[in-house]
Design a protein around this motif. Structure first.
Motif, short mmCIF file in Angstrom:
data_model
loop_
_atom_site.label_atom_id
_atom_site.label_comp_id
_atom_site.label_asym_id
_atom_site.label_seq_id
_atom_site.Cartn_x
_atom_site.Cartn_y
_atom_site.Cartn_z
N ARG A 157 0.84 -1.21 0.00
CA ARG A 157 0.00 0.00 0.00
C ARG A 157 0.87 1.25 0.00
NH1 ARG A 157 -2.94 -3.11 3.68
NH2 ARG A 157 -2.02 -2.00 5.44
N LEU A 158 1.93 1.25 0.84
CA LEU A 158 2.83 2.41 0.88
C LEU A 158 3.57 2.59 -0.44
CD1 LEU A 158 4.36 2.02 4.45
CD2 LEU A 158 2.96 3.93 3.66
N LYS A 159 3.98 1.47 -1.03
CA LYS A 159 4.70 1.55 -2.31
C LYS A 159 3.80 2.16 -3.38
CE LYS A 159 7.22 -1.35 -5.60
NZ LYS A 159 7.61 -2.72 -5.95
N ARG A 160 2.56 1.74 -3.42
CA ARG A 160 1.62 2.29 -4.41
C ARG A 160 1.38 3.77 -4.16
NH1 ARG A 160 -2.91 -1.37 -7.02
NH2 ARG A 160 -1.73 -3.26 -7.39
N PHE A 161 1.27 4.16 -2.87
CA PHE A 161 1.06 5.57 -2.52
C PHE A 161 2.25 6.41 -3.01
CE2 PHE A 161 1.61 9.15 0.37
CZ PHE A 161 0.35 9.75 0.32
N CYS A 162 3.48 5.92 -2.72
CA CYS A 162 4.69 6.69 -3.11
C CYS A 162 4.82 6.76 -4.63
CB CYS A 162 5.94 6.02 -2.52
SG CYS A 162 6.02 6.10 -0.72
#
Length: 932
Positions: A157-162
């Motif tokens: 989820r964090l990777k997609r957000f970044c």
């Protein structure tokens, strides 16, 4: 025959239900069957159903028919035997009859079963303990795995957000950059317009300044320039001549000082040489006296030592070589020898007297000798008439052997070189009958001859794989070879009638010569020799490449637009006009052409040596008849000479005997006198030996004393002589060194005096020249100053215009600088826009989910809300979590879920088995207790 099995059945009446076996209460009859099959296999059936032997035994046992008990059936006549049995045997029979025996047997079996069940329970308990420990460990690992899996979900989820934020940020920069570039380009256009206007104003000012300058120059500018050039030239000459004069004066002073120092040194060396010459003379006088003294003592010592050795050896004096006893023995031997020789001479004289009787025979022989001499002369003349010299054939044979060895050596060398060059050995079978092999010219590498061996590496690189191509006359010949020639390897064929070379034109060759100089760049074709008919093939292989001596020349030739042909250095580095460079270490570069060159030279030498060998063999064949005739004549000559010599020897023998007879008579008288002297000598030596034995000891003591005294005196004198000699040699060496140094200094003094005279003359000449130049310079300078004062009046107006022009130039420079900055900014923004576009495309290419979720980027209430969540903190959290997950991934067991489920199933299975076994145990125990 044909029977494969036998069956027997026993049928029991089971109508009395109270006595029925357990489990067979409902069957009116019980049929027990045994079946034996061929091969030894047994089958038991109860009521038609298969049964184990133990089940059949239990059936009989339950109705008191234990077949394993020999007394379960008592036959008639055996009752007395039963009555006489022992108590244990009777008890066993009664138990069997009462039916308690079966109970005891079953009870023992049940107790054994209970023990087995208990051991099984213990084993299961042990396994359960192990399974519990493993299960606890797997449970902990499952917790870690769940933690890691949850972390991976959050990380995703964090990777997609970044990535979404990165995508949006890149799109924003790209759009802003396009707008910024347009604004800056508008400003650059405005600056260009202002700059163009100022350039026009500067050109107008330059035109005005040129007009004013032209007016000034027209009036008196030319005169000022001439005067200024004249003053500069005179100033340079004056400075140069003044400097030369100063250097000459300094050199003159230095030379005078050096000459004075050398004169002082020469005087000192002369005085030193006189002192050393006097010392050498004194040393030589002292050494001469000592040397004479040493020689006298040495002679005296030698004399006394000889005397001593002679007395010790038993001699009468020191000069004698042998002792008296040896002399006596020699004298006795001489007496015997003289007596023997005297007898031999007398015997010889008697024989010679007998031989003189043959003198008449010698006269006849003399006549025969004259005839033999004429025959010998005839044979000699025949030998001289032959055109054959003795030793000529041997010399030719020797030459033939040497040439043959050389031919064999060259053949071995050619064979060895040919074995190394197997890849250029083209072999084929005639494709058609009566094929003309001259149509196939051969491999290119064998058809050329390298003119300069230093270029073999470059030529091999320039030709490349074309060196192994096959040259033929027409394409039809090549086709026949490929189809029916049975070639052993793949080949490329060059037909002479079709191939077209790419020869470098003479214009390009001349351009290369102008560019790098003659001899530094040559077409590869000019460095090889070949037959004229092969010209088109050689132009195809070597015609388009330059061979250059240096790397710089090769680079210039290859990259020059007017030339534009490939070039190769002597080391094999290739420069292509397209910019491609090939070079570096080459293993055995140029070996192919070098070996082919060596092979061609060896074959040429072989041809020459074979031709020479053939000529020698032809000469030998010509001389063979003459040699045979020469040998025959020589044999006749030797035979005639031998006969002549035999006759001559006989006449000579008579003459020699006469001479020997006269000599023998004289020798007899001499030997008789010698014999008498030897006898006298023997008597004298015997007398001397008797006298020598009486006074030997006294002489030895006197001689020892004299030798010791003389030896001491000689050692002292030798020591003094050696000291004088060393001192003399040292003084002589010093004297020679002083003389050499004096000679060297005198030569230097002569040289310095010549230099002083020359420098004095040059200084005087230079002073006059400087004075003249100084006068001319002052006069020209005064004229120039007068002309310059007139020009200054015209310079004020030009200076004002130039100041204005300089201001405009400064403004233009500032505008250009500003424009340059803006251009750099445009380039930076364009690069940034390009990078962002590339970044956006790459992000979409790497992450396919961006296209489907792009509409959610930056929207509130979604996973991509950039307002509620700080992107920088999210990036930090992503990196931290990624680090944690990478560390956890190394420790986590990814198969733990399956392993845990499997272990849990095994644990439950063991518990279930344990419960079953314990229930079975309790049932068996309960039955035993009930029956007991």
């Amino acid at each position: 025959a044909g029977i494969t099995k036998a069956t027997v059945s026993v049928v029991f009446d089971n109508s009395d239900r109270s006595r029925s076996p357990l489990g067979y209460e409902d069957s009116p009859e019980i049929t027990v069957t045994r079946q034996i099959v061929v091969g030894g296999r047994n089958k038991y059936l109860i009521n038609g159903h298969l049964a184990q032997p133990s089940r059949v035994q239990n059936l009989f046992h339950s109705v008191q028919l234990n077949v394993n008990n020999p007394h379960f059936l008592i036959m008639q006549g055996r009752i007395t035997k039963v009555l006489n049995m022992k108590p244990p045997e009777i008890l066993s029979m009664l138990e069997e009859a009462a039916g308690t025996r079966m109970y005891e047997t079953k009870k023992e079996a049940a107790l054994k079963t209970l023990e087995k069940k208990q051991s099984k329970v213990d084993e299961i308990d042990k396994l359960l303990d192990q399974e519990i420990l493993a299960l606890e460990k797997l449970r902990k690992e499952r917790i870690q795995y769940m933690q890691w899996a949850n972390g991976n979900a959050e990380l995703d989820r964090l990777k997609r957000f970044c990535i979404a934020y990165e995508y949006v940020h890149a799109e924003k920069i790209r759009d802003n950059a396009i707008q910024g570039v347009d604004e800056i380009k508008a400003k650059i256009s405005e600056i260009d317009a202002n700059t163009e206007r100022m350039q026009i104003e500067i050109q107008e000012m330059e035109t005005k300044v040129l007009e004013l300058s032209a007016e000034k120059e027209a009036s008196m500018g030319g005169e000022v320039k001439c005067l200024s050039d004249k003053v500069d030239a005179l100033s340079r000459d004056l400075v140069r001549e003044t400097s030369v004069a100063k250097n000459l004066e300094e050199s003159l002073m230095t030379e005078k000082e050096n000459a004075a120092k050398i004169e002082i040194s020469i005087d000192e060396l002369k005085q030193s040489a006189k002192e050393r010459a006097s010392a050498i003379k004194n040393a030589e006088d002292g050494a001469a006296d000592l040397k004479k003294r040493v020689e006298e003592l040495s002679k005296s010592l030698e004399y006394h030592e000889k005397e001593y050795q002679g007395v010790v050896a038993g001699k009468s004096g020191g000069n004698e070589e042998k002792c008296l006893e040896d002399q006596l023995a020699d004298a006795k031997v001489a007496v015997g020898k003289a007596e023997t020789e005297l007898k031999q001479l007398k015997t010889k004289m008697s024989k010679q007297m007998q031989l003189i009787s043959k003198q008449e025979e010698a006269v006849a022989v003399e006549n025969e000798l004259s005839l033999r001499t004429k025959d010998v002369e005839t044979v000699k003349r025949a030998l001289e008439s032959l055109s054959f010299e003795e030793g000529q054939m041997e010399a030719l044979q020797k030459d033939r052997t040497a040439e043959f060895e050389m031919v064999q050596k060259l053949k071995d060398e050619i064979r060895m070189l040919s074995s190394r060059l197997g890849n250029v050995d083209f072999q084929y079978r005639d494709p058609v009958r009566n094929f003309d092999r001259s149509k196939v010219k051969g491999v290119v590498a064998k058809l050329i001859k390298v003119k300069d061996t230093s270029t073999v590496t470059a030529l091999e690189v320039a030709a490349g794989g074309k060196l192994f191509n096959i040259v033929v006359d027409t394409e039809n010949t090549g086709k026949q070879l490929l189809q029916n020639g049975e070639l052993r390897r793949r080949v490329t064929i060059i037909p002479l009638n079709k191939i077209q070379g790419h020869l470098v034109s003479s214009r390009v060759q001349n351009a290369a010569v102008r560019l790098v100089g003659k001899g530094n760049a040559e077409v590869a074709l000019s460095l090889v020799g070949y037959a004229e008919e092969l010209k088109s093939a050689m132009e195809y292989v070597f015609g388009s490449t330059f061979v250059c001596k240096t790397t710089e020349a090769a680079r210039e030739v290859a990259f020059n637009r007017e030339i534009g042909n490939p070039s190769v250095t002597l080391e094999g580095d290739i420069f292509q006009p397209s910019g491609l460079l090939t070079g570096g270490s080459r293993k055995s570069g140029g070996d192919l052409l070098r070996q082919l060159h060596a092979l061609a030279e060896a074959e040429s030498k072989l041809y020459i040596n074979q031709k020479c060998l053939s000529e020698i063999e032809a000469k030998i064949n010509e001389l063979l008849p003459l040699q045979k005739e020469f040998k025959d004549l020589k044999a006749q000559l030797e035979l005639k000479s031998y006969e002549q010599n035999e006759h001559h020897k006989l006449s000579e023998l008579v003459k020699r005997i006469e001479e020997e007879l006269g000599e023998a008579k004289f020798s007899v008288n001499e030997k008789q006198h010698l014999y008498e002297n030897c006898v006298t000598q023997v008597s004298l030596l015997e007398k001397s030996i008797h006298e020598h034995a009486n006074n030997r000891e006294g002489r030895l003591k006197d001689l020892e004393k004299k030798i010791k005294t003389v030896n001491g005196q000689m050692q002292s004198a030798s020591k003094d002589l050696k000291g004088h000699e060393n001192e003399r040699e040292k003084l002589i060496m010093e004297m020679e060194a002083v003389e050499q140094e004096q000679t060297s200094l005198e030569n230097q003094l002569i040289y310095f005096k010549k230099q002083i005279v020359n420098l004095t003359s040059e200084v005087d000449t230079n002073k006059k020249k400087v004075a003249s130049l100084s006068k001319d310079h002052d006069q020209a300078q005064s004229e120039l100053n007068l002309a310059r004062s007139k020009l200054r009046e015209c310079d004020a107006q030009i200076s004002c215009i130039l100041k204005e022009q300089q201001k405009l130039q400064n403004k233009i420079s500032e505008s250009n600088l500003e424009r340059k900055k803006m251009e750099n900014e445009v380039k930076r923004m364009e690069m940034e826009q390009k990078d962002c576009s590339y970044k956006v495309d790459k992000l979409i290419e790497r992450h396919a989910w961006i296209s489907s979720e792009k509409h959610l980027f930056g929207r509130g209430g979604t996973d991509y809300d950039f307002v509620s969540r700080d992107p920088s903190k999210a990036r930090d959290r992503f990196e931290k979590l990624q680090l944690e997950q990478s560390g956890l991934e190394k420790r986590v067991n990814k198969k733990v879920m399956a392993m845990f489920e499997k272990a849990e199933d095994e644990y439950n299975d063991l518990i279930s088995k344990k419960n079953i076994i314990e229930n079975d145990k309790s049932k068996i125990t309960m039955v035993i207790e009930e029956l007991d």
